[in-house]
Design an enzyme around this catalytic site. Structure first.
Site, PDB file in Angstrom:
ATOM      1  N   CYS A  80      11.666   8.314  -7.135  1.00  0.00           N
ATOM      2  CA  CYS A  80      11.283   8.716  -5.774  1.00  0.00           C
ATOM      3  C   CYS A  80      12.420   9.356  -5.000  1.00  0.00           C
ATOM      4  CB  CYS A  80      10.703   7.531  -5.011  1.00  0.00           C
ATOM      5  SG  CYS A  80      11.887   6.198  -4.674  1.00  0.00           S
ATOM      6  N   CYS A 128      14.068  -1.664  -8.427  1.00  0.00           N
ATOM      7  CA  CYS A 128      13.297  -1.618  -7.185  1.00  0.00           C
ATOM      8  C   CYS A 128      12.264  -2.742  -7.164  1.00  0.00           C
ATOM      9  CB  CYS A 128      12.616  -0.263  -7.028  1.00  0.00           C
ATOM     10  SG  CYS A 128      11.614  -0.133  -5.530  1.00  0.00           S
ATOM     11  N   SER A 169      -3.009   1.368  -5.376  1.00  0.00           N
ATOM     12  CA  SER A 169      -2.859   0.340  -4.342  1.00  0.00           C
ATOM     13  C   SER A 169      -4.040   0.353  -3.377  1.00  0.00           C
ATOM     14  CB  SER A 169      -1.535   0.516  -3.589  1.00  0.00           C
ATOM     15  OG  SER A 169      -1.448   1.784  -2.979  1.00  0.00           O
ATOM     16  N   LEU A 175       0.852  -1.195   0.000  1.00  0.00           N
ATOM     17  CA  LEU A 175       0.000   0.000   0.000  1.00  0.00           C
ATOM     18  C   LEU A 175       0.883   1.238   0.000  1.00  0.00           C
ATOM     19  CD1 LEU A 175      -2.934   1.073   0.180  1.00  0.00           C
ATOM     20  CD2 LEU A 175      -2.675   1.061   2.673  1.00  0.00           C
ATOM     21  N   SER A 176       0.939   1.920  -1.142  1.00  0.00           N
ATOM     22  CA  SER A 176       1.834   3.067  -1.291  1.00  0.00           C
ATOM     23  C   SER A 176       1.242   4.351  -0.739  1.00  0.00           C
ATOM     24  CB  SER A 176       2.168   3.270  -2.770  1.00  0.00           C
ATOM     25  OG  SER A 176       1.002   3.676  -3.480  1.00  0.00           O
ATOM     26  N   GLY A 177      -0.079   4.411  -0.671  1.00  0.00           N
ATOM     27  CA  GLY A 177      -0.748   5.652  -0.305  1.00  0.00           C
ATOM     28  C   GLY A 177      -1.404   6.314  -1.498  1.00  0.00           C
ATOM     29  N   GLY A 178      -1.280   5.692  -2.674  1.00  0.00           N
ATOM     30  CA  GLY A 178      -1.918   6.203  -3.879  1.00  0.00           C
ATOM     31  C   GLY A 178      -3.230   5.496  -4.162  1.00  0.00           C
ATOM     32  N   VAL A 179      -3.915   5.971  -5.192  1.00  0.00           N
ATOM     33  CA  VAL A 179      -5.237   5.425  -5.507  1.00  0.00           C
ATOM     34  C   VAL A 179      -5.154   3.991  -6.018  1.00  0.00           C
ATOM     35  CG1 VAL A 179      -5.242   6.402  -7.861  1.00  0.00           C
ATOM     36  CG2 VAL A 179      -7.411   5.869  -6.719  1.00  0.00           C
TER      37      VAL A 179
END
Length: 358
Positions: free
Chosen positions: A201, A103, A13, A7-11
């Site tokens: 990033c 990555c 995921s 869960l990256s914090g974006g829509v």
């Protein structure tokens, strides 16, 4: 099924997590920290990047809203070892590396996935726009392009270890980006309209020069030369340039449009030439990773960059390298980038481009 979700914090995921919950899976969220929060506070963020403090806050809010446990996983050490240091080293060698591919291989679908599976989860999921399907042709699960070809992220998965595909879930692969945003909005997920991450990033200001300076490396100006050795201008540090580039240097001899043809790091020289000289009939790539069994010679389509057109090609295996010959010449084959190979929409694997063949 017990599923761990990156869960990256974006829509993307967030919706992947939501869809898995709707399907009835037992889900836990995992959020990676690739850099210390102070790094993003110090830096001017010119483009949206992942892994910032605001992303961590969003990930925690999403998990709380959806009622799932979230764990913050510190990956800073392996991220530096497997992504940042090789990126820096490759730049100084004159290459144009793709840190997102590395990555994915070593951190997200390497260290983090191992961390999740070792907790007893059956599968690992992310919000990537790609599909996992069983292939009758290859007799195993494979990665396929996402149905939204504009957002397809299969290219970035070309070098993950093949055994991992059996344990992966990509819920978003059958949806378009617009549909994902709509699902998020209807579910009340607060990041439904959040901007996408658009850059590396660990370079939030978008400046390779500043990144190298932070790493203790100062770039030096040097000569811009033709293949014949004629000096036609100056460059501002060879790591700043990539094959096919036509801006960002100082031309002192006018009358022609110049494109970067190559770099000679040991001489601090950038070689420029005409447009036709940056089209390639093939390439040599090294350290291939194959998701399926392939013969010693086969036809496929090849993508040499994320946004490059797919080129029909013949691939020949040789030791730990592959030789690729295109049906038609391809623009800007760039050492350090990834050559990804496809059979239709099935991702066969990928290799690191060593050199272009003119």
């Amino acid at each position: 099924m017990k599923v761990g979700v990156a869960l990256s914090g974006g829509v993307d995921s967030a919706v992947a997590l939501y869809l898995l919950l709707k399907e009835g899976h037992e889900v836990k969220a995992f959020h990676m920290k690739t850099k210390e929060d102070e790094f993003f506070i110090r830096k001017e963020i010119k483009k949206k990047v992942c892994c910032s403090p605001s992303d961590t806050a969003d990930a925690m809010r999403i998990a709380h809203f959806l009622g799932v446990e979230i764990e913050i996983v510190d990956v800073k050490e392996i991220f530096r070892e497997k992504v940042i240091e090789p990126f820096k080293s490759d730049l100084l060698k004159g290459l144009t590396p793709n840190p997102c591919v590395h990555c994915n291989r070593f951190v997200k679908f390497g260290y983090l996935m191992d961390y999740v599976l070792n907790q007893g989860f059956d599968a690992f999921a992310s919000g990537h726009y790609a599909r996992i399907e069983f292939s009758e042709k290859y007799g195993r699960k494979v990665i396929k392009k996402g149905v939204d070809l504009k957002k397809d992220q299969s290219y970035f998965l070309a070098r993950i270890e093949p055994w991992r595909i059996e344990r992966l879930i990509f819920p978003n692969g059958i949806y378009t980006k617009e549909e994902i945003r709509k699902i998020a909005e209807e579910a009340g997920i607060h990041v439904a309209k959040k901007q996408e991450s658009q850059d590396v990033c660990f370079i939030p200001d978008g400046s390779i020069e500043n990144f190298l300076k932070d790493e203790g490396i100062t770039l030096k100006e040097g000569d811009l030369i033709t293949p014949e050795g004629e000096v036609v201008g100056r460059h501002f540090g060879y790591p700043l340039y990539t094959i096919g580039q036509r801006k960002g240097f100082k031309i002192e001899k006018f009358g022609r449009r110049y494109y970067v043809r190559g770099k000679i790091p040991e001489k601090n020289v950038v070689v420029v030439s005409d447009l036709e000289d940056v089209f390639f009939s093939g390439l040599i790539a090294e350290d291939p990773v194959w998701h399926v069994e392939v013969p010693e010679e086969f036809k496929c389509v090849c993508r040499v960059r994320k946004k490059s057109e797919e080129a029909p090609a013949v691939v020949k295996l040789r030791d730990n390298e592959v030789e690729v010959r295109f049906e038609k010449k391809v623009f800007a084959v760039t050492p350090g980038q990834i050559a990804a190979f496809y059979d239709g929409d099935t991702l066969l694997g990928g290799a690191i481009i060593k050199e272009g063949i003119r």
